[in-house]
Design an enzyme around this catalytic site. Structure first.
Site, PDB file in Angstrom:
ATOM      1  N   LYS A  29      -2.905   5.845  -4.207  1.00  0.00           N
ATOM      2  CA  LYS A  29      -4.062   6.711  -3.910  1.00  0.00           C
ATOM      3  C   LYS A  29      -3.896   8.074  -4.566  1.00  0.00           C
ATOM      4  CE  LYS A  29      -4.014   4.517   0.636  1.00  0.00           C
ATOM      5  NZ  LYS A  29      -2.587   4.451   1.012  1.00  0.00           N
ATOM      6  N   TYR A  52       2.611   9.928   0.002  1.00  0.00           N
ATOM      7  CA  TYR A  52       3.717   9.381   0.807  1.00  0.00           C
ATOM      8  C   TYR A  52       5.091   9.700   0.194  1.00  0.00           C
ATOM      9  CZ  TYR A  52      -0.092   6.429   2.668  1.00  0.00           C
ATOM     10  OH  TYR A  52      -1.272   5.960   3.190  1.00  0.00           O
ATOM     11  N   HIS A  61      -8.063   9.221  -1.937  1.00  0.00           N
ATOM     12  CA  HIS A  61      -7.474   9.221  -0.595  1.00  0.00           C
ATOM     13  C   HIS A  61      -8.443   9.750   0.474  1.00  0.00           C
ATOM     14  CE1 HIS A  61      -3.151   9.123   1.147  1.00  0.00           C
ATOM     15  NE2 HIS A  61      -4.017   8.834   2.083  1.00  0.00           N
ATOM     16  N   ASP A  82       0.840  -1.207   0.000  1.00  0.00           N
ATOM     17  CA  ASP A  82       0.000   0.000   0.000  1.00  0.00           C
ATOM     18  C   ASP A  82       0.875   1.256   0.000  1.00  0.00           C
ATOM     19  OD1 ASP A  82      -2.960   1.030   0.818  1.00  0.00           O
ATOM     20  OD2 ASP A  82      -1.447   2.238   1.846  1.00  0.00           O
TER      21      ASP A  82
END
Ligand SMILES: NC(=O)c1ccc[n+]([C@@H]2O[C@H](COP(=O)([O-])OP(=O)(O)OC[C@H]3O[C@@H](n4cnc5c(N)ncnc54)[C@H](OP(=O)(O)O)[C@@H]3O)[C@@H](O)[C@H]2O)c1
Length: 286
Positions: free
Chosen positions: A78, A53, A111, A48
């Site tokens: 996402k 990120y 998200h 994931d």
């Protein structure tokens, strides 16, 4: 209930998803390749990540260089909040694919929903337009499954008024001291697989006296009790650790079973809060 680390859930679009995943939030791009390689070596097959990120490149590299056939690894990313809307979401997807250097994604998630606090009456149409881009990406074969993250039942009901494809997965904050019973029942009733983000309450759930007492009874660790509770709820956890020993510990959750009474005690734990506090999807302003 799933019985083994290699078991999968069948999604409502016909694809299968591993019953435990590996999270990468707060792992830098520099460190993530090694961490994901380790997780893959230990048998994890669901990774994931998210554009937010800033580690998609390292995740993609680990997937490509692992030596494991691409179709055996389930890769999630996402679409971040600054990329909502049809055109912007499509552009964000292309950027993600460029970052990861992969041909397709297994799962692409919105998200966070656009909420009324920030967007007023526009919120529903913004979410609908983002989802329309997701539907097209699925129809074009660029992503296998599409889903939602941090969408609560009322956001999903609203989205389904214009959607032609239902989400396959709903990813939510879900951990001991963060039991989302209503959301889980709703997701189950609609055939959506629920994924638990922060399945360990970002390690804050590991201190709870109920968790520690049950862990001691079974000779397991607090993390294993948290993950076991999620699995017995039919929820798919995606724990994150950069330490090989913990990566191993977090997959070793099939040799014991919590009793109904223990499940109820954990369900009823008081709210576990970490970071700057719970981020309610209707209240956030990012
Ligand atoms: N959709 C969303 O909005 C959203 C939001 C947050 C997260 N996520 C996803 O969900 C994944 C998991 O959530 P999370 O990373 O926030 O939290 P988490 O997995 O609940 O907890 C991670 C923390 O627990 C520690 N840890 C891991 N295994 C442990 C063990 N066996 N014993 C003791 N400590 C342990 C980790 O430290 P070490 O690494 O030092 O071991 C890290 O500090 C993320 O990585 C991300 O992929 C999604």
């Amino acid at each position: 209930m799933v019985k083994d680390f290699t078991d999968t859930y069948l999604l409502n679009d016909g694809y299968r998803i591993p019953c435990i995943g590996y999270g990468t939030y707060l792992t830098s791009d520099e460190d993530v390749c090694r961490a994901v390689m380790e997780a893959l070596k230990q048998g994890y097959r669901l990774i994931d990540t998210a554009s937010m990120y800033k580690n998609e490149a390292g995740v993609g590299r680990a997937v490509r260089e692992s030596g494991i056939p691409r179709e055996e690894i389930f890769v999630t990313s996402k679409c971040w909040n600054t990329d909502r809307g049809y055109e912007q979401a499509r552009k964000a997807f292309e950027q993600t694919m460029e970052n990861m250097r992969l041909d397709y994604l297994d799962l692409y998630l919105i998200h966070w929903p656009a909420n009324r606090k920030q967007f007023g009456e526009q919120a529903a149409s913004i979410n609908a337009e983002t989802w329309r881009a997701f539907e097209d990406l699925k129809k074009e074969g660029r992503v296998r499954s599409i889903g939602l993250s941090n969408f609560l039942p009322h956001h999903i009901d609203e989205l389904m008024q214009t959607a032609s494809i239902p989400p396959a997965v709903i990813q939510l904050e879900f951990h001991p001291g963060g039991y989302r019973k209503e959301e889980l029942e709703y997701n189950n009733a609609h055939g959506y697989v629920t994924q638990a983000w922060a399945p360990l309450g970002r390690a804050a759930a590991l201190q709870g006296s109920i968790i520690c007492e049950i862990a001691e009874k079974y000779g397991k660790t607090p993390a294993q009790v948290c993950l076991r509770w999620e699995i017995q709820h039919g929820v798919l956890p995606i724990p994150k650790s950069v330490h090989p020993g913990r990566i191993a510990e977090n997959r070793d959750v099939f040799g014991f079973e919590l009793t109904d009474e223990e499940m109820r005690r954990i369900d009823g734990m008081e709210e576990v809060v970490f970071g700057s506090g719970r981020k309610h999807p209707d209240e956030v302003d990012f």
